[in-house]
Scaffold this motif. Structure first.
Motif, short mmCIF file in Angstrom:
data_model
loop_
_atom_site.label_atom_id
_atom_site.label_comp_id
_atom_site.label_asym_id
_atom_site.label_seq_id
_atom_site.Cartn_x
_atom_site.Cartn_y
_atom_site.Cartn_z
N THR A 169 7.05 76.60 -13.96
CA THR A 169 7.70 75.48 -13.54
C THR A 169 7.27 75.02 -12.25
N ARG A 170 6.81 73.70 -12.09
CA ARG A 170 6.26 73.13 -10.99
C ARG A 170 7.27 71.86 -10.50
N TYR A 171 7.35 71.88 -8.91
CA TYR A 171 8.06 70.81 -8.56
C TYR A 171 7.26 70.05 -7.37
N TYR A 172 6.92 68.71 -7.57
CA TYR A 172 5.89 68.00 -6.76
C TYR A 172 6.54 67.22 -5.72
N CYS A 173 5.78 66.96 -4.49
CA CYS A 173 6.25 66.08 -3.62
C CYS A 173 5.08 65.78 -2.82
N ASN A 174 4.93 64.43 -2.43
CA ASN A 174 3.87 64.16 -1.32
C ASN A 174 4.59 63.27 -0.24
N LEU A 175 4.39 63.59 0.96
CA LEU A 175 5.14 63.30 2.08
C LEU A 175 4.14 63.00 3.17
N PRO A 176 4.70 62.03 4.11
CA PRO A 176 4.23 61.85 5.47
C PRO A 176 4.13 63.30 6.08
N ALA A 177 2.94 63.43 6.77
CA ALA A 177 3.03 64.62 7.56
C ALA A 177 4.10 65.13 8.36
N ASN A 178 4.41 63.74 9.22
CA ASN A 178 5.73 64.22 10.00
C ASN A 178 7.03 64.23 9.47
N LYS A 179 7.12 64.63 8.12
CA LYS A 179 8.30 64.76 7.42
C LYS A 179 8.43 65.97 6.92
N LEU A 180 7.65 67.01 7.53
CA LEU A 180 7.57 68.37 6.68
C LEU A 180 9.04 69.27 6.92
N LYS A 181 9.37 68.78 8.11
CA LYS A 181 10.75 69.62 8.53
C LYS A 181 11.80 69.22 7.47
N LEU A 182 12.04 67.77 7.25
CA LEU A 182 12.97 67.30 6.07
C LEU A 182 12.84 67.97 4.78
N TRP A 183 11.53 67.88 4.22
CA TRP A 183 11.12 68.73 3.10
C TRP A 183 11.54 70.17 3.20
N ALA A 184 11.34 70.97 4.19
CA ALA A 184 11.75 72.31 4.38
C ALA A 184 13.34 72.65 4.09
N PHE A 185 14.01 71.63 4.88
CA PHE A 185 15.54 71.67 4.94
C PHE A 185 16.21 71.42 3.46
N ILE A 186 15.48 70.25 2.83
CA ILE A 186 15.93 70.30 1.22
C ILE A 186 15.52 71.16 0.28
N GLU A 187 14.19 71.44 0.22
CA GLU A 187 13.85 72.48 -0.63
C GLU A 187 14.53 73.85 -0.54
N SER A 188 14.57 74.23 0.73
CA SER A 188 15.17 75.44 1.04
C SER A 188 16.85 75.51 0.60
N ASP A 189 17.31 74.30 0.61
CA ASP A 189 19.00 74.27 0.54
C ASP A 189 18.88 74.30 -1.44
N ARG A 190 17.97 73.55 -1.76
CA ARG A 190 18.10 73.56 -3.30
C ARG A 190 17.96 75.31 -3.90
N MET A 191 16.92 76.05 -3.19
CA MET A 191 16.90 77.54 -3.49
C MET A 191 17.92 78.18 -3.27
N LYS A 192 18.93 77.83 -2.15
CA LYS A 192 19.75 78.65 -1.68
C LYS A 192 21.41 78.31 -2.61
N ASN A 193 21.34 76.97 -2.52
CA ASN A 193 22.88 76.50 -2.80
C ASN A 193 22.81 75.50 -3.82
N LEU A 194 21.88 75.69 -5.15
CA LEU A 194 21.91 74.67 -5.97
C LEU A 194 23.29 74.67 -6.90
N VAL A 195 23.80 73.47 -7.08
CA VAL A 195 25.13 72.98 -7.94
C VAL A 195 24.43 72.50 -9.12
N LEU A 196 24.97 73.37 -10.15
CA LEU A 196 24.63 72.59 -11.68
C LEU A 196 25.56 71.46 -11.96
N ARG A 197 25.36 70.52 -11.21
CA ARG A 197 26.27 69.16 -11.35
C ARG A 197 25.78 68.66 -12.66
#
Length: 497
Positions: A169-197
Motif C-alpha cells: 500500500t503506497r501513499y504519495y505526496c509531492n511538496l516544495p522542498a521547504n515544506k518537509l517538516k510539515l510533511w513529517a509532522f502530518i505523516e508521523s501523526d497519521r502513523m501514531k494517532n489515526l482515527v477511524l473517522r
C-alpha cells in the motif's frame, strides 16, 4: 538498426544526466545505471531511502507499507484497500473541530451499531437507529475530514494519493522542498494517532466502488473469476478490493487490530527524492518517526500454490461483447525468468509491430484488441494474454490464435533485430519512468518493498539486455502449457437467459 540504437542510447544518456543519476562505466563502451540512494534504518525498523536531485526545489515523498491483500485472511479481505481510504480521515489533531467531544460520540456510534446488529426486536432496533442518526448528526457537525487535504494543498502539495495492490500500500505526496517538516509532522501523526473517522460510511463507499469496478463491470467480473479459478490456495486468488460480504461485515475492532499489526514502522519504507540534504532528512525523520513503537515481525505468507495439473475454464455471462483471457502461472519478481516474461510481453503486444497486433488485428482481423501482461509480484503470480474478437469472429477463434502465437515462441526464437528492438523499447521506457522525481520515488519504493531491495532498479536494464532468444523459447516451453493455464471467457447473454 545501428542508427536506432545510437538514438536510443543518446536519449537514455540525456535522461540520466537530467535526473542527476550516476553512471559507472566498468569498461570502455559499457554503461551501467547506478542510483546514488542513501539509506538509513531507524531503531524501530523504519527504512528511509533518499536520492538527492536538485533539478527543481521540490521533493517527491512516498510511504510504502509492505502490506496488501496477500496479508489478509478470509473474513477481512479488502482490509488493506479500506485503510487506503481511512488513512485520509485524520487523527486526533487533524479532521476534527473538537476531539474531546468527538471521541465519546465515536464510541457511542460503535456501541449503537453493535446493538443494532445484535437485536431482533424491531421496536428496539428503531429506537437504536434513531439515536444512531442523532449521534451521526452531532459527529458531522464537529468533523472536518477535508482538513488533511486542505493543509497540504495550501502548502503547495500535488499528487496526494494512495494505491493498494496484492503486496503493498503506497501513499504519495509531492511538496516544495521547504515544506518537509510539515510533511513529517502530518505523516508521523497519521502513523501514531489515526482515527477511524466515518468508518461505516466509508465502508459503503468501498462497497459502491466494488459494484462499479467489478460487479457491474463485465471485464472486472471476468478477471476476478479468472483469478479466483487460477489460485486455489494462495491469497492472490482473492480480489484486492475484497469480497463484498467481507467489506460489509468487517468490524472497526478488526480494522484497528489490522492497522496496529501491519502499519508499523518496521513494515514501512519512506522514500524521499528531490531537492534534499540527506542528513537533514535523516534528522527530520528521526525526530518525528523514531518514537513510533515497532510491532512483532510480520509473518511471511507461507502458503504455496500447488502445481496445476490440468486446464481450468470459467465462463461469465454478461450483456457485453465477448472476450477471452488466458492466465499461466509464473515465478515471482526476483526469479530470473521474470525478465524473460517482460521481453515476451513486449514481443507479443508492445506496439503495432508486436506479434499479437500484427497477426490478430492487422493481418487476420479476428480481434479488435489483443494484449499480454507479465506482472511482477512478491510471490509467484500470473502471465496474462487476452483479446476481444472482431464481429463476426468468436472468442474461440481468438483463443486459438493466441495459442498459435504462444506455440510459435517455443519453436521460433525472435530474430536479433526483433529482440534488440524490444530491448531498446524496454530500456527507453524504463529510463523514461525515471526522469521525474515521482517516477524515481515510485520505482525505488516498489523494488524495496516487493523485491526486498531497491537495487533491482540498478540491475533491471542489464538483466533485460541479457535475455536471449533461447531464453524466450525455454520459458515459453516451460510455462505456456495446457496443464498450467486457466481460461476465462466473457460470454454474451442470449435473449431469455
Amino acid at each position: 538498426m545501428k542508427t536506432i540504437n545510437v538514438y536510443i542510447n543518446r536519449l537514455i544518456f540525456l535522461a540520466i544526466i537530467m535526473t542527476g543519476l550516476l553512471l559507472h562505466a566498468p569498461q570502455a563502451g559499457a554503461q551501467e545505471l547506478k542510483l546514488n540512494v542513501k539509506e538509513h534504518v531507524l531503531k524501530n525498523g523504519l527504512t528511509l531511502l533518499m536520492l538527492e536531485n536538485r533539478r527543481s526545489p521540490t521533493v517527491s515523498l512516498r510511504i510504502v507499507f509492505k502490506v496488501g491483500s496477500v496479508n489478509e485472511r478470509i473474513g477481512i479481505t479488502g482490509a488493506s484497500h479500506l485503510f487506503e481510504h481511512m488513512m485520509f480521515k485524520g487523527t486526533q489533531l487533524f479532521g476534527t473541530k473538537d476531539w474531546e467531544m468527538e471521541e465519546p460520540l465515536l464510541e457511542r456510534e460503535d456501541e449503537l451499531v453493535a446493538a443494532i446488529v445484535a437485536t431482533d426486536d424491531q421496536q428496539v432496533r428503531k429506537a437504536l437507529e434513531e439515536e444512531l442518526a442523532d449521534v451521526r448528526k452531532q459527529l458531522k457537525a464537529i468533523t472536518a475530514t477535508e482538513e488533511f487535504w486542505s493543509i497540504y494543498m495550501r502548502n503547495g502539495a500535488t499528487g496526494i494519493n494512495a494505491s493498494t495492490s496484492d503486496d503493498i500500500t503506497r501513499y504519495y505526496c509531492n511538496l516544495p522542498a521547504n515544506k518537509l517538516k510539515l510533511w513529517a509532522f502530518i505523516e508521523s501523526d497519521r502513523m501514531k494517532n489515526l482515527v477511524l473517522r466515518e468508518f461505516y460510511s466509508e465502508k459503503n463507499v468501498v462497497m459502491e466502488e466494488r459494484r462499479m469496478r467489478t460487479d457491474t463491470s463485465p471485464f472486472g467480473l471476468m478477471f476476478e473469476q479468472l483469478n479466483a479459478a487460477a489460485f486455489t490456495a494462495h491469497p492472490y486468488g482473492w480480489p484486492v478490493i475484497g469480497w463484498m460480504s467481507d467489506i460489509d461485515n468487517i468490524t472497526k475492532k478488526q480494522t484497528e487490530e489490522y492497522f496496529t499489526r501491519y502499519y508499523a514502522p518496521n513494515n514501512a519504507v519512506i522514500v524521499a527524492v528531490g531537492d534534499i540534504n540527506p542528513q537533514e532528512v535523516t534528522d527530520l525523520v528521526e525526530e518525528y518517526f523514531s518514537d513510533i513503537p515497532a510491532q512483532p515481525p510480520i509473518p511471511e505468507v507461507t502458503t504455496v500454490e500447488p502445481e496445476q495439473k490440468g486446464e481450468r475454464r470459467v465462463e461469465v455471462e454478461y450483456d457485453a461483447n465477448p472476450m477471452v483471457a488466458i492466465a499461466y502461472h509464473k515465478p515471482e519478481i526476483t526469479h530470473p525468468d521474470q525478465y524473460v516474461f517482460e521481453v515476451i510481453q513486449s514481443l507479443l503486444s508492445n506496439g503495432r509491430t508486436s506479434r499479437l497486433y500484427k497477426k490478430l488485428i492487422e493481418e487476420d482481423r479476428v480481434a479488435v484488441m489483443a494484449r499480454s501482461y507479465s506482472g511482477g509480484s512478491k510471490y509467484p503470480d500470473l502471465f496474462f494474454a487476452f483479446a476481444s474478437p472482431r464481429h463476426p469472429h468468436t472468442a474461440e477463434e481468438v483463443e486459438k490464435a493466441i495459442y498459435e502465437q504462444l506455440e510459435r515462441l517455443k519453436t521460433e526464437p525472435p530474430s536479433e533485430w526483433e529482440l534488440q528492438k524490444i530491448k531498446n523499447q524496454l530500456e527507453a521506457n524504463f529510463i523514461r519512468g525515471l526522469v521525474s522525481n515521482s517516477g524515481l520515488a515510485d520505482e525505488i519504493g516498489y523494488y524495496e518493498a516487493v523485491a526486498g531491495d531497491w537495487r533491482y532498479v540498478n540491475t533491471a536494464i542489464e538483466r533485460i539486455k541479457a535475455v536471449t532468444g533461447e531464453d524466450v523459447m525455454r520459458v515459453a516451453s516451460k510455462y505456456f502449457v495446457k496443464t498450467n493455464r486457466t481460461v476465462g471467457t466473457l460470454v454474451q447473454k442470449k435473449e431469455g437467459t
